[in-house]
Motif scaffolding. Structure first.
Motif, PDB file in Angstrom:
ATOM      1  N   GLU A  69      41.568  40.610  33.238  1.00 20.29           N
ATOM      2  CA  GLU A  69      41.076  39.994  34.541  1.00 20.29           C
ATOM      3  C   GLU A  69      39.819  40.977  34.769  1.00 20.29           C
ATOM      4  O   GLU A  69      38.527  40.238  35.246  1.00 20.29           O
ATOM      5  CB  GLU A  69      42.085  39.999  35.551  1.00 20.29           C
ATOM      6  CG  GLU A  69      41.400  39.489  36.676  1.00 20.29           C
ATOM      7  CD  GLU A  69      42.540  39.543  38.099  1.00 20.29           C
ATOM      8  OE1 GLU A  69      42.152  39.105  39.112  1.00 20.29           O
ATOM      9  OE2 GLU A  69      43.592  39.591  37.679  1.00 20.29           O
ATOM     10  N   ARG A  88      35.884  39.688  35.164  1.00 21.03           N
ATOM     11  CA  ARG A  88      34.997  39.693  36.488  1.00 21.03           C
ATOM     12  C   ARG A  88      33.608  40.589  35.894  1.00 21.03           C
ATOM     13  O   ARG A  88      32.716  40.032  36.734  1.00 21.03           O
ATOM     14  CB  ARG A  88      35.833  40.476  37.432  1.00 21.03           C
ATOM     15  CG  ARG A  88      36.936  39.581  38.114  1.00 21.03           C
ATOM     16  CD  ARG A  88      37.546  40.328  39.115  1.00 21.03           C
ATOM     17  NE  ARG A  88      38.893  39.580  39.655  1.00 21.03           N
ATOM     18  CZ  ARG A  88      39.003  38.843  40.715  1.00 21.03           C
ATOM     19  NH1 ARG A  88      37.512  38.268  41.048  1.00 21.03           N
ATOM     20  NH2 ARG A  88      39.862  37.942  40.871  1.00 21.03           N
ATOM     21  N   GLU A 132      31.593  38.051  34.807  1.00 23.64           N
ATOM     22  CA  GLU A 132      30.874  37.189  35.532  1.00 23.64           C
ATOM     23  C   GLU A 132      29.627  38.101  36.379  1.00 23.64           C
ATOM     24  O   GLU A 132      28.505  37.381  36.718  1.00 23.64           O
ATOM     25  CB  GLU A 132      31.646  36.819  36.810  1.00 23.64           C
ATOM     26  CG  GLU A 132      32.933  35.933  36.310  1.00 23.64           C
ATOM     27  CD  GLU A 132      32.048  34.499  35.961  1.00 23.64           C
ATOM     28  OE1 GLU A 132      31.146  34.152  36.582  1.00 23.64           O
ATOM     29  OE2 GLU A 132      32.145  33.907  34.762  1.00 23.64           O
TER      30      GLU A 132
END
Length: 334
Positions: A136, A140, A143
């Motif tokens: 995760e 992120r 992104e």
């Protein structure tokens, strides 16, 4: 009475009153309670602090941006030799400083170089997170890297971040979606991009296709990568410092892909790549030994596979690579 005690820090604000005060004052909980890491003064002169930070960001010089990039390069070198596990806190602080600088930079001439530095650092941090098994966090960071690349108007950095993000999807068991993301990255790059980056994108597509069970597309992508790679021993892309790729690196990557396909040629390709591999790429060597173990297992050569798994385990432990240890464990039970 309560207000006076709160202001003079004689009484803490209870959760019950905090809900009411946040709505009345329009502040977050850390701001209300005075968390020093995120609090903003509850006064009208908060503009002074804002302007101070804007002025600080606007004064970031080319030499300061270069210092950010030099720090990213240092972390990149440490990562490939020692692994990502020991760099988590340093990378977190590095990204926070870059994000902070970008948040308060106003004009494009100031924002672009900082955004470019953030895109490169975020992509490195994301790959380190993949290696550490923090999926995760990796997502992120990618992104953030894509957002920074768009802010920097840097299509090469955007394409690279998109294609690397496909590895998160692949690790999560969605290789077909990873194939589409890599191809979208290629379309986003359009006619831009260096030959070395294009070779990298084609090789990444080939690897995703191998995982997705698309051998025909895999072979076409491998051929396209070989056609793009510039001649010579130079591996570093001057336009994309996070890309290390020459014919030797591509031979290793090709061996990895062929091992995934169970192709007989994988063993020869991987041994040739291992002979000329840069010894400072410790984690990459671990990956090559895992690939060789997989290639030997496909040929039912169990003794050779066991030997390479042993060497891979030693190198993976040295770098703390959760990703490589997972691959080793999966092959050990075969």
């Amino acid at each position: 009475m309560y207000i006076s005690e709160w202001e003079n820090e004689k009484r803490s604000i209870s959760d019950r009153y905090a809900v009411i005060l946040r709505q009345l004052l329009g502040v977050t909980d850390p701001e209300l309670r005075g968390n020093p890491s995120t609090a903003t003064p509850l006064t009208a002169d908060g503009y002074d602090e804002l302007l101070s930070r804007i002025d600080t960001a606007s004064s970031i010089s080319d030499s300061m941006v270069q210092a950010f990039n030099d720090q990213t390069e240092l972390f990149r070198t440490m990562d490939r030799q020692m692994g990502a596990a020991t760099l988590v806190d340093q990378m977190t602080g590095h990204l926070a400083r870059l994000e902070d600088a970008l948040s308060f930079a106003v004009l494009p001439s100031t924002r672009r170089p900082v955004a470019l530095a953030l895109a490169g650092a975020s992509t490195l941090a994301a790959w380190q997170a993949i290696d550490s098994g923090a999926i995760e966090r990796a997502w992120r960071h990618y992104e953030l890297a894509k957002k920074a690349a768009r802010d920097a108007e840097a299509p090469m950095y955007l394409a690279h971040a998109m294609a690397e993000q496909a590895y998160v999807l692949c690790e999560a068991g969605r290789p077909a979606l990873g194939v589409e993301l890599v191809r979208n990255a290629q379309r986003a790059l359009g006619r831009n991009g260096s030959p070395r980056l294009w070779a990298w994108l084609r090789a990444a597509e080939a690897e995703m296709c191998a995982h997705a069970g698309e051998p025909g597309d895999c072979w076409r992508a491998l051929d396209a990568a070989a056609a793009c790679i510039p001649p010579g021993n130079e591996a570093r892309d001057p336009d994309m410092l996070s890309i290390f790729l020459n014919a030797s690196h591509l031979a290793r990557w090709r061996g990895n892909v062929l091992a995934l396909l169970g192709d007989e040629e994988a063993v020869t390709s991987l041994y040739e790549a291992l002979e000329v591999a840069d010894p400072t790429f410790v984690r990459a060597r671990a990956g090559m030994h895992v690939d060789l173990a997989q290639a030997h297992l496909a040929r039912a050569e169990h003794d050779e596979a066991t030997n390479h798994l042993r060497q891979a385990r030693l190198l993976a432990s040295r770098t703390g690579s959760v990703r490589q240890r997972r691959r080793i464990d999966l092959l050990s039970v075969r």
